[in-house]
Motif scaffolding. Structure first.
Motif, PDB file in Angstrom:
ATOM      1  N   ALA A   1     -11.153 -26.735   3.241  1.00 43.10           N
ATOM      2  CA  ALA A   1      -9.920 -26.723   2.453  1.00 43.10           C
ATOM      3  C   ALA A   1     -10.075 -27.569   1.191  1.00 43.10           C
ATOM      4  O   ALA A   1      -9.600 -27.189   0.106  1.00 43.10           O
ATOM      5  CB  ALA A   1      -8.752 -27.230   3.303  1.00 43.10           C
ATOM      6  N   GLU A   2     -10.745 -28.713   1.320  1.00 43.41           N
ATOM      7  CA  GLU A   2     -10.969 -29.575   0.152  1.00 43.41           C
ATOM      8  C   GLU A   2     -11.882 -28.897  -0.865  1.00 43.41           C
ATOM      9  O   GLU A   2     -11.693 -29.028  -2.076  1.00 43.41           O
ATOM     10  CB  GLU A   2     -11.567 -30.911   0.598  1.00 43.41           C
TER      11      GLU A   2
ATOM     12  N   LEU B   1      -8.200 -23.791  -5.958  1.00 39.73           N
ATOM     13  CA  LEU B   1      -7.783 -22.683  -5.092  1.00 39.73           C
ATOM     14  C   LEU B   1      -7.000 -23.174  -3.877  1.00 39.73           C
ATOM     15  O   LEU B   1      -6.972 -22.508  -2.848  1.00 39.73           O
ATOM     16  CB  LEU B   1      -9.024 -21.885  -4.623  1.00 39.73           C
ATOM     17  N   ARG B   2      -6.349 -24.312  -4.016  1.00 36.51           N
ATOM     18  CA  ARG B   2      -5.563 -24.850  -2.896  1.00 36.51           C
ATOM     19  C   ARG B   2      -4.515 -23.845  -2.427  1.00 36.51           C
ATOM     20  O   ARG B   2      -4.223 -23.729  -1.237  1.00 36.51           O
ATOM     21  CB  ARG B   2      -4.885 -26.153  -3.320  1.00 36.51           C
ATOM     22  N   GLY B   3      -3.966 -23.066  -3.344  1.00 35.06           N
ATOM     23  CA  GLY B   3      -2.904 -22.129  -2.996  1.00 35.06           C
ATOM     24  C   GLY B   3      -3.343 -20.971  -2.124  1.00 35.06           C
ATOM     25  O   GLY B   3      -2.498 -20.208  -1.646  1.00 35.06           O
ATOM     26  N   LEU B   4      -4.652 -20.833  -1.880  1.00 29.38           N
ATOM     27  CA  LEU B   4      -5.119 -19.748  -1.013  1.00 29.38           C
ATOM     28  C   LEU B   4      -4.752 -19.992   0.450  1.00 29.38           C
ATOM     29  O   LEU B   4      -4.751 -19.063   1.249  1.00 29.38           O
ATOM     30  CB  LEU B   4      -6.638 -19.579  -1.128  1.00 29.38           C
ATOM     31  N   LEU B   5      -4.450 -21.254   0.771  1.00 34.57           N
ATOM     32  CA  LEU B   5      -4.068 -21.593   2.147  1.00 34.57           C
ATOM     33  C   LEU B   5      -2.619 -22.022   2.191  1.00 34.57           C
ATOM     34  O   LEU B   5      -2.162 -22.781   1.340  1.00 34.57           O
ATOM     35  CB  LEU B   5      -4.950 -22.722   2.691  1.00 34.57           C
TER      36      LEU B   5
ATOM     37  N   GLU C   1       0.807 -24.110   6.809  1.00 31.22           N
ATOM     38  CA  GLU C   1       0.590 -23.853   8.244  1.00 31.22           C
ATOM     39  C   GLU C   1      -0.887 -23.638   8.534  1.00 31.22           C
ATOM     40  O   GLU C   1      -1.411 -24.157   9.538  1.00 31.22           O
ATOM     41  CB  GLU C   1       1.386 -22.621   8.680  1.00 31.22           C
ATOM     42  N   GLU C   2      -1.568 -22.900   7.688  1.00 32.09           N
ATOM     43  CA  GLU C   2      -3.000 -22.651   7.905  1.00 32.09           C
ATOM     44  C   GLU C   2      -3.798 -23.942   7.811  1.00 32.09           C
ATOM     45  O   GLU C   2      -4.717 -24.174   8.601  1.00 32.09           O
ATOM     46  CB  GLU C   2      -3.509 -21.617   6.904  1.00 32.09           C
ATOM     47  N   ARG C   3      -3.446 -24.801   6.852  1.00 35.33           N
ATOM     48  CA  ARG C   3      -4.135 -26.091   6.754  1.00 35.33           C
ATOM     49  C   ARG C   3      -3.844 -26.951   7.981  1.00 35.33           C
ATOM     50  O   ARG C   3      -4.725 -27.643   8.490  1.00 35.33           O
ATOM     51  CB  ARG C   3      -3.710 -26.819   5.476  1.00 35.33           C
ATOM     52  N   ALA C   4      -2.609 -26.907   8.465  1.00 34.67           N
ATOM     53  CA  ALA C   4      -2.216 -27.756   9.595  1.00 34.67           C
ATOM     54  C   ALA C   4      -2.923 -27.365  10.884  1.00 34.67           C
ATOM     55  O   ALA C   4      -3.115 -28.204  11.767  1.00 34.67           O
ATOM     56  CB  ALA C   4      -0.705 -27.692   9.801  1.00 34.67           C
ATOM     57  N   LEU C   5      -3.336 -26.107  11.009  1.00 34.50           N
ATOM     58  CA  LEU C   5      -4.025 -25.660  12.221  1.00 34.50           C
ATOM     59  C   LEU C   5      -5.399 -26.308  12.370  1.00 34.50           C
ATOM     60  O   LEU C   5      -5.941 -26.374  13.475  1.00 34.50           O
ATOM     61  CB  LEU C   5      -4.162 -24.137  12.223  1.00 34.50           C
ATOM     62  N   ALA C   6      -5.961 -26.784  11.258  1.00 29.54           N
ATOM     63  CA  ALA C   6      -7.239 -27.520  11.273  1.00 29.54           C
ATOM     64  C   ALA C   6      -8.327 -26.758  12.009  1.00 29.54           C
ATOM     65  O   ALA C   6      -9.075 -27.313  12.815  1.00 29.54           O
ATOM     66  CB  ALA C   6      -7.046 -28.908  11.890  1.00 29.54           C
ATOM     67  N   ASP C   7      -8.433 -25.464  11.725  1.00 28.60           N
ATOM     68  CA  ASP C   7      -9.406 -24.596  12.367  1.00 28.60           C
ATOM     69  C   ASP C   7     -10.236 -23.934  11.266  1.00 28.60           C
ATOM     70  O   ASP C   7      -9.693 -23.193  10.442  1.00 28.60           O
ATOM     71  CB  ASP C   7      -8.679 -23.539  13.207  1.00 28.60           C
TER      72      ASP C   7
ATOM     73  N   HIS D   1     -12.203 -21.444  11.294  1.00 31.86           N
ATOM     74  CA  HIS D   1     -12.142 -19.987  11.321  1.00 31.86           C
ATOM     75  C   HIS D   1     -10.835 -19.478  10.714  1.00 31.86           C
ATOM     76  O   HIS D   1     -10.810 -18.420  10.081  1.00 31.86           O
ATOM     77  CB  HIS D   1     -12.294 -19.467  12.756  1.00 31.86           C
ATOM     78  N   VAL D   2      -9.769 -20.228  10.896  1.00 33.48           N
ATOM     79  CA  VAL D   2      -8.491 -19.863  10.267  1.00 33.48           C
ATOM     80  C   VAL D   2      -8.627 -19.923   8.749  1.00 33.48           C
ATOM     81  O   VAL D   2      -8.155 -19.025   8.038  1.00 33.48           O
ATOM     82  CB  VAL D   2      -7.363 -20.802  10.753  1.00 33.48           C
ATOM     83  N   VAL D   3      -9.285 -20.959   8.247  1.00 26.83           N
ATOM     84  CA  VAL D   3      -9.493 -21.091   6.802  1.00 26.83           C
ATOM     85  C   VAL D   3     -10.291 -19.907   6.277  1.00 26.83           C
ATOM     86  O   VAL D   3      -9.913 -19.263   5.279  1.00 26.83           O
ATOM     87  CB  VAL D   3     -10.222 -22.414   6.486  1.00 26.83           C
ATOM     88  N   LEU D   4     -11.380 -19.587   6.942  1.00 27.93           N
ATOM     89  CA  LEU D   4     -12.248 -18.499   6.493  1.00 27.93           C
ATOM     90  C   LEU D   4     -11.521 -17.165   6.500  1.00 27.93           C
ATOM     91  O   LEU D   4     -11.574 -16.398   5.523  1.00 27.93           O
ATOM     92  CB  LEU D   4     -13.479 -18.437   7.392  1.00 27.93           C
ATOM     93  N   ARG D   5     -10.799 -16.888   7.559  1.00 28.29           N
ATOM     94  CA  ARG D   5     -10.120 -15.595   7.663  1.00 28.29           C
ATOM     95  C   ARG D   5      -8.961 -15.501   6.674  1.00 28.29           C
ATOM     96  O   ARG D   5      -8.680 -14.424   6.137  1.00 28.29           O
ATOM     97  CB  ARG D   5      -9.643 -15.380   9.098  1.00 28.29           C
TER      98      ARG D   5
END
Length: 246
Positions: free
Chosen positions: A43-44, A51-55, A58-64, A66-70
């Protein structure tokens, strides 16, 4: 308990191929190299490129990771950005191999299942490079070779899509009803359902067990030891040793 043991024995006896999830059933890949830190690092990296707005929050909070990549792939499918992010995740997974923790009883179960004649495959959303590195380090590569089916650049085919399971079935020449998937997430279960493969859930704690059961898993074990004992029993029967007392 007897009913569960009998169900497990029947399920194992009918499995000519065993499709293993990786991070969970085989090992804890991020036991020390924490997945939360990996997700934050990805994310960083995005934020550093404006490109912070791509996440979403909620997606950042999941700390996963694979979630970031998908998430990025959904917004920029097939892009160079996704390819670079996927490679960054692969490198983190490769680093995590050095500190990965084997799942209790997994190593002897893998060797025993191989010895009784089952074909084994890994079916995972993790990098196949990381999987092969881990298996080689544990002396388990020959138990699976060449059947490691992991993440590709076609991220839309990750679980719960059954793509990696179907690849494993095709390569091992196994019909779905004669295979068994060992997984620890609802997405593993859904992928197995879509592929028509029986499912054995592995839960390391009550929360994971309840999650799998709520998703509809009918057979869940807390430890692979009970699976190992069942496979050992199967081996004795096939050698002509009979059932005997458990």
């Amino acid at each position: 308990m007897k009913h569960t043991t009998e169900h497990l024995d029947r399920t194992i006896a009918g499995a000519k191929a065993v499709l293993w999830g990786f991070d969970g059933p085989v090992c804890r890949l991020f036991a020390a190299h924490r997945s939360e830190r990996v997700a934050a690092g990805l994310a960083e990296w995005l934020a550093g490129r404006g490109l912070r707005g791509l996440l979403t929050d909620e997606e950042r909070a999941l700390a996963d990771p694979h979630v970031v990549l998908r998430a990025v792939d959904r917004r920029h499918p097939g892009s160079d950005l996704v390819a670079e992010l996927e490679e960054r995740l692969t490198q983190e997974e490769l680093r995590a191999v050095d500190t990965a923790r084997p799942t209790a009883w997994a190593d002897p179960l893998i060797r025993t299942w191989t010895a009784v004649g089952a074909r084994l495959a890994v079916t995972t959303d993790d990098s196949p490079r990381a999987v092969r590195a881990y298996l080689a380090g544990r002396g388990l590569a020959d138990c699976f070779a060449p059947h490691v089916y992991g993440r590709t650049r076609q991220l839309q085919l990750l679980k719960p899509e059954p793509h990696c399971l179907i690849r494993a079935l095709t390569a091992t020449g196994t019909v779905p009803s004669e295979a068994l998937m060992i997984g620890d997430t609802p997405s593993d279960l859904e992928a197995a359902r879509k592929a028509g493969v029986p499912f054995l859930g592995h839960a390391r704690n009550d929360a994971q067990r309840h999650l799998l059961q709520r998703a509809g898993a009918g057979l869940v074990v807390d430890s692979l030891e009970v699976v190992l004992r069942s496979v050992e029993q199967l081996g004795r029967v096939r050698r002509g040793g009979g059932g005997g007392a458990r």
